[in-house]
Design a protein around this motif. Structure first.
Motif, mmCIF file in Angstrom:
data_model
loop_
_atom_site.group_PDB
_atom_site.id
_atom_site.type_symbol
_atom_site.label_atom_id
_atom_site.label_comp_id
_atom_site.label_asym_id
_atom_site.label_seq_id
_atom_site.Cartn_x
_atom_site.Cartn_y
_atom_site.Cartn_z
ATOM 1 N N ARG A 128 0.849 -1.187 0.000
ATOM 2 C CA ARG A 128 0.000 0.000 0.000
ATOM 3 C C ARG A 128 0.886 1.240 0.000
ATOM 4 N NH1 ARG A 128 -5.408 0.873 1.875
ATOM 5 N NH2 ARG A 128 -5.803 3.040 2.504
ATOM 6 N N ARG A 129 0.699 2.085 -0.973
ATOM 7 C CA ARG A 129 1.502 3.307 -1.120
ATOM 8 C C ARG A 129 0.574 4.505 -1.285
ATOM 9 N NH1 ARG A 129 6.690 4.402 -0.068
ATOM 10 N NH2 ARG A 129 7.588 2.825 -1.463
ATOM 11 N N ARG A 130 0.965 5.654 -0.656
ATOM 12 C CA ARG A 130 0.188 6.888 -0.745
ATOM 13 C C ARG A 130 0.960 7.931 -1.542
ATOM 14 N NH1 ARG A 130 -3.704 7.579 3.338
ATOM 15 N NH2 ARG A 130 -3.256 9.805 3.414
ATOM 16 N N GLY A 131 0.240 8.741 -2.310
ATOM 17 C CA GLY A 131 0.885 9.787 -3.087
ATOM 18 C C GLY A 131 -0.137 10.646 -3.794
ATOM 19 N N TRP A 132 0.335 11.797 -4.315
ATOM 20 C CA TRP A 132 -0.549 12.706 -5.053
ATOM 21 C C TRP A 132 -0.839 12.180 -6.457
ATOM 22 C CZ3 TRP A 132 2.866 17.193 -3.095
ATOM 23 C CH2 TRP A 132 2.390 17.623 -1.867
ATOM 24 N N LEU A 133 0.234 11.787 -7.185
ATOM 25 C CA LEU A 133 0.056 11.329 -8.561
ATOM 26 C C LEU A 133 0.712 9.981 -8.823
ATOM 27 C CD1 LEU A 133 0.577 14.625 -10.604
ATOM 28 C CD2 LEU A 133 -1.564 13.402 -10.266
ATOM 29 N N ARG A 134 1.772 9.637 -8.114
ATOM 30 C CA ARG A 134 2.509 8.420 -8.432
ATOM 31 C C ARG A 134 2.978 7.731 -7.158
ATOM 32 N NH1 ARG A 134 5.800 12.647 -9.862
ATOM 33 N NH2 ARG A 134 5.174 12.446 -12.037
ATOM 34 N N GLY A 135 3.254 6.442 -7.314
ATOM 35 C CA GLY A 135 3.795 5.651 -6.220
ATOM 36 C C GLY A 135 4.829 4.668 -6.744
ATOM 37 N N ARG A 136 5.829 4.371 -5.946
ATOM 38 C CA ARG A 136 6.907 3.462 -6.331
ATOM 39 C C ARG A 136 6.862 2.216 -5.438
ATOM 40 N NH1 ARG A 136 10.649 5.705 -9.737
ATOM 41 N NH2 ARG A 136 10.523 7.977 -10.025
ATOM 42 N N THR A 187 -1.128 7.982 -11.827
ATOM 43 C CA THR A 187 -2.502 8.319 -12.197
ATOM 44 C C THR A 187 -2.497 9.463 -13.202
ATOM 45 O OG1 THR A 187 -2.697 9.891 -10.373
ATOM 46 C CG2 THR A 187 -3.387 7.631 -9.957
ATOM 47 N N GLY A 188 -3.612 9.587 -13.922
ATOM 48 C CA GLY A 188 -3.678 10.612 -14.966
ATOM 49 C C GLY A 188 -4.129 11.972 -14.465
ATOM 50 N N LYS A 189 -4.989 12.018 -13.443
ATOM 51 C CA LYS A 189 -5.548 13.276 -12.977
ATOM 52 C C LYS A 189 -5.363 13.396 -11.473
ATOM 53 C CE LYS A 189 -9.166 13.425 -16.537
ATOM 54 N NZ LYS A 189 -10.631 13.491 -16.775
ATOM 55 N N PRO A 190 -5.060 14.598 -10.987
ATOM 56 C CA PRO A 190 -4.939 14.782 -9.535
ATOM 57 C C PRO A 190 -6.310 14.912 -8.877
ATOM 58 C CG PRO A 190 -4.500 16.854 -10.643
ATOM 59 C CD PRO A 190 -4.693 15.825 -11.736
ATOM 60 N N VAL A 191 -6.330 14.664 -7.588
ATOM 61 C CA VAL A 191 -7.522 14.878 -6.769
ATOM 62 C C VAL A 191 -7.277 16.154 -5.966
ATOM 63 C CG1 VAL A 191 -8.973 13.948 -4.929
ATOM 64 C CG2 VAL A 191 -8.014 12.414 -6.646
ATOM 65 N N TRP A 192 -8.065 17.181 -6.237
ATOM 66 C CA TRP A 192 -7.801 18.481 -5.612
ATOM 67 C C TRP A 192 -8.326 18.544 -4.186
ATOM 68 C CZ3 TRP A 192 -4.396 21.321 -7.999
ATOM 69 C CH2 TRP A 192 -4.244 21.201 -9.375
ATOM 70 N N PHE A 193 -9.573 18.150 -3.980
ATOM 71 C CA PHE A 193 -10.174 18.220 -2.652
ATOM 72 C C PHE A 193 -10.890 16.900 -2.359
ATOM 73 C CE2 PHE A 193 -10.115 22.577 -4.284
ATOM 74 C CZ PHE A 193 -9.461 23.234 -3.265
ATOM 75 N N GLY A 194 -11.296 16.746 -1.104
ATOM 76 C CA GLY A 194 -12.104 15.589 -0.738
ATOM 77 C C GLY A 194 -11.306 14.496 -0.056
ATOM 78 N N ALA A 195 -11.890 13.308 -0.071
ATOM 79 C CA ALA A 195 -11.286 12.148 0.592
ATOM 80 C C ALA A 195 -10.290 11.461 -0.342
ATOM 81 C CB ALA A 195 -12.377 11.164 1.010
ATOM 82 N N PRO A 196 -9.312 10.717 0.200
ATOM 83 C CA PRO A 196 -8.386 9.952 -0.644
ATOM 84 C C PRO A 196 -9.108 8.897 -1.476
ATOM 85 C CG PRO A 196 -7.544 10.148 1.603
ATOM 86 C CD PRO A 196 -8.961 10.650 1.639
ATOM 87 N N VAL A 197 -8.547 8.619 -2.659
ATOM 88 C CA VAL A 197 -9.113 7.630 -3.575
ATOM 89 C C VAL A 197 -8.197 6.413 -3.588
ATOM 90 C CG1 VAL A 197 -9.853 7.165 -5.936
ATOM 91 C CG2 VAL A 197 -10.130 9.457 -4.973
ATOM 92 N N VAL A 198 -8.777 5.221 -3.405
ATOM 93 C CA VAL A 198 -8.008 3.977 -3.352
ATOM 94 C C VAL A 198 -8.124 3.277 -4.707
ATOM 95 C CG1 VAL A 198 -7.708 1.775 -2.189
ATOM 96 C CG2 VAL A 198 -8.432 3.782 -0.885
ATOM 97 N N TRP A 199 -6.964 2.988 -5.333
ATOM 98 C CA TRP A 199 -6.910 2.288 -6.618
ATOM 99 C C TRP A 199 -6.282 0.913 -6.388
ATOM 100 C CZ3 TRP A 199 -9.705 4.829 -9.985
ATOM 101 C CH2 TRP A 199 -9.741 6.215 -9.975
ATOM 102 N N PRO A 200 -7.052 -0.175 -6.350
ATOM 103 C CA PRO A 200 -6.455 -1.514 -6.219
ATOM 104 C C PRO A 200 -5.950 -2.016 -7.568
ATOM 105 C CG PRO A 200 -8.847 -1.663 -6.209
ATOM 106 C CD PRO A 200 -8.531 -0.195 -6.269
ATOM 107 N N PHE A 201 -4.897 -2.806 -7.542
ATOM 108 C CA PHE A 201 -4.354 -3.403 -8.762
ATOM 109 C C PHE A 201 -3.618 -4.686 -8.393
ATOM 110 C CE2 PHE A 201 -1.056 -0.643 -7.134
ATOM 111 C CZ PHE A 201 0.106 -1.356 -7.314
ATOM 112 N N THR A 202 -3.229 -5.454 -9.402
ATOM 113 C CA THR A 202 -2.519 -6.716 -9.203
ATOM 114 C C THR A 202 -1.280 -6.742 -10.087
ATOM 115 O OG1 THR A 202 -3.816 -7.831 -10.914
ATOM 116 C CG2 THR A 202 -4.639 -7.950 -8.639
#
Length: 454
Positions: A128-136, A187-202
């Motif tokens: 699990r990684r957190r970030g504005w646009l990208r994660g490593r 990710t392609g677009k930033p999230v400016w306001f609101g709650a964090p968005v979780v993107w699951p992947f494999t």
């Protein structure tokens, strides 16, 4: 096994071993028939030599034979399921050592074909990684099989919001070799306001190219690795609350506080320009205040009509201003001009020294203003006395410039003095930056000097 022909050398056994095929983790057996072609009783010791010796056993490892007899020996092969046992052909040797004729030792060789197996072990960190646009992420892969492989990586996501990049895209691995692969998720677009968005992947790590059919005990499909990328907003929730609070404060300022402040300032300015009332005891005989002559405005100290208790205009250091006088105010004292007297006191450290001003004969000095200056920052004590009345005692270190004003003037009769007594404890440091040799205080007394009626 078919026994070989009898050996011509005394005590030499006949051996014959065919090729053997075995899979790592399995067990394979074969047999060898040992026959004594000599004319004496002989004991034979059997020992495995070569690369297979670590996982091959002989049962029994020693046999005794009469002349012309034989016995079958079992070879048991148990290669472990490990990358160290590589797939391919491995030589197997059996050394037979006669006890009575050790010089007749013989080594029979054969070939063992070891089957291939495939096993990949992969780990993804962090999951699990957190970030504005990208994660490593880091993908660790190890070849647990016994054959060289080339590993490829396949990402998976329910949508198309994420982009994946592996470094390198493919990785060759020898048996038992490990490698670390870099994974960047964006990710392609930033999230400016609101709650964090979780993107699951494999992420799936698998061998590329043609592969053999999996064995029954091997999993046909490996489960992919699960991970998440949590996209946090650019501006957190508390910032929105703070901006809303600031906006509310600005609106409150412009709509409520600012008009109230301007109104209060306007009222204060209007009140300041209005003449202050004089106490009834200081009014003249005709009902007019001492600072205002009949039919005129406030005196300036330079024109006629100025009465006792007038404003501070026309003051000067050590001099008198104005030449106008008024009639008797009902107390036997004639009005007079504004007067200002300066008392300069200089004293040495540890010395107490007075300075005085004496009211002239046939005069009354009505004091309205007093200005005290300690421009050097001296330390000590100052006492100011009007006649026999002590007005104030001040510690010098508590001020540099200080002024006093009285609405009702303090009257000092003729021949009485204004006395300033200074006790110099420690000379101060003036603007030159060097400590003074002594204390130096200046007192300015202002008011109306009036002549007494005869």
């Amino acid at each position: 096994m078919t026994p070989s022909a009898a050996s011509s050398s005394p005590g030499a056994p006949g051996l014959d071993i065919p090729e053997v095929t075995v899979a790592p983790g399995d067990i394979a057996t074969t047999t060898v028939t040992v026959r004594n072609d000599s004319d004496i009783v002989e004991a034979y010791s059997l020992e495995i030599v070569g690369d297979c010796a670590a996982w091959t056993t002989v049962e029994p490892a020693r046999v005794s034979l009469y002349p012309g007899t034989s016995e079958t020996v079992t070879l048991r092969l148990e290669p472990p399921r490990s990358p160290e046992v590589r797939a391919g052909e491995v030589p197997l040797g059996v050394r037979v050592l006669p006890a009575e004729h050790p010089e007749s030792v013989r080594v029979l060789e054969t070939t063992v074909r070891i089957g291939a197996f495939h096993e990949l072990h992969s780990e993804l960190a962090p999951r699990r990684r957190r970030g504005w646009l990208r994660g490593r992420y880091r993908l660790a892969v190890r070849n647990q099989g016994n054959t060289p492989v080339r590993v490829g990586f396949t990402p998976g996501q329910a949508g198309e919001e994420l982009a994946f990049a592996f470094t390198p895209a493919q990785q060759p691995l020898e048996p038992g070799e490990s490698a670390e692969i870099g994974l960047r998720v964006r990710t392609g677009k930033p999230v400016w306001f609101g709650a964090p968005v979780v993107w699951p992947f494999t992420v799936d790590a698998a061998e590329t190219g043609e592969q053999d059919a999996p064995r029954p005990d091997e999993p046909a499909v490996r489960a992919p690795l699960d991970a998440e990328f949590v996209q946090i907003p650019i501006f957190p929730k508390w910032l929105l609350a703070l901006l809303a609070a600031l906006l509310a404060l600005l609106l409150a300022w412009f709509m409520l506080v600012r008009p109230a402040v301007r109104s209060a300032a306007k009222e204060a300015a209007t009140e300041a320009v209005q003449p202050r009332p004089t106490p009834a005891g200081e009014q003249g005989g005709d009902g007019q205040t001492p600072g205002t002559a009949p039919g005129t405005g406030t005196g300036t100290g330079a024109g006629k009509g100025t009465a006792p208790g007038a404003g501070s205009g026309g003051q000067g250091a050590g001099g008198e201003g104005g030449d106008g006088t008024s009639t008797d105010d009902g107390t036997g004292v004639l009005g007079g001009p504004q007067s200002s007297q300066t008392i300069d006191v200089q004293s040495a450290g540890g010395e107490t020294k007075p300075g005085t001003y004496q009211v002239p004969k046939d005069s009354v000095f009505r004091v309205t203003d007093l200005v005290v200056a300690n421009f050097q920052g001296d330390e000590g004590l100052m006492t100011i006395t009007f006649g026999d009345r002590k007005i104030t005692t001040i510690a010098l270190e508590t001020f540099r410039n200080q002024d006093y004003h009285w609405v009702t003037p303090i009257k000092i009769p003729e021949n009485d003095t204004v006395t300033v007594e200074v006790t110099c404890e420690k000379p101060g440091t003036p603007a030159t930056g060097r400590q003074a040799q002594g204390c130096h205080e200046v007192v300015n007394v202002s008011g109306v000097l009036s002549r007494t009626a005869r």
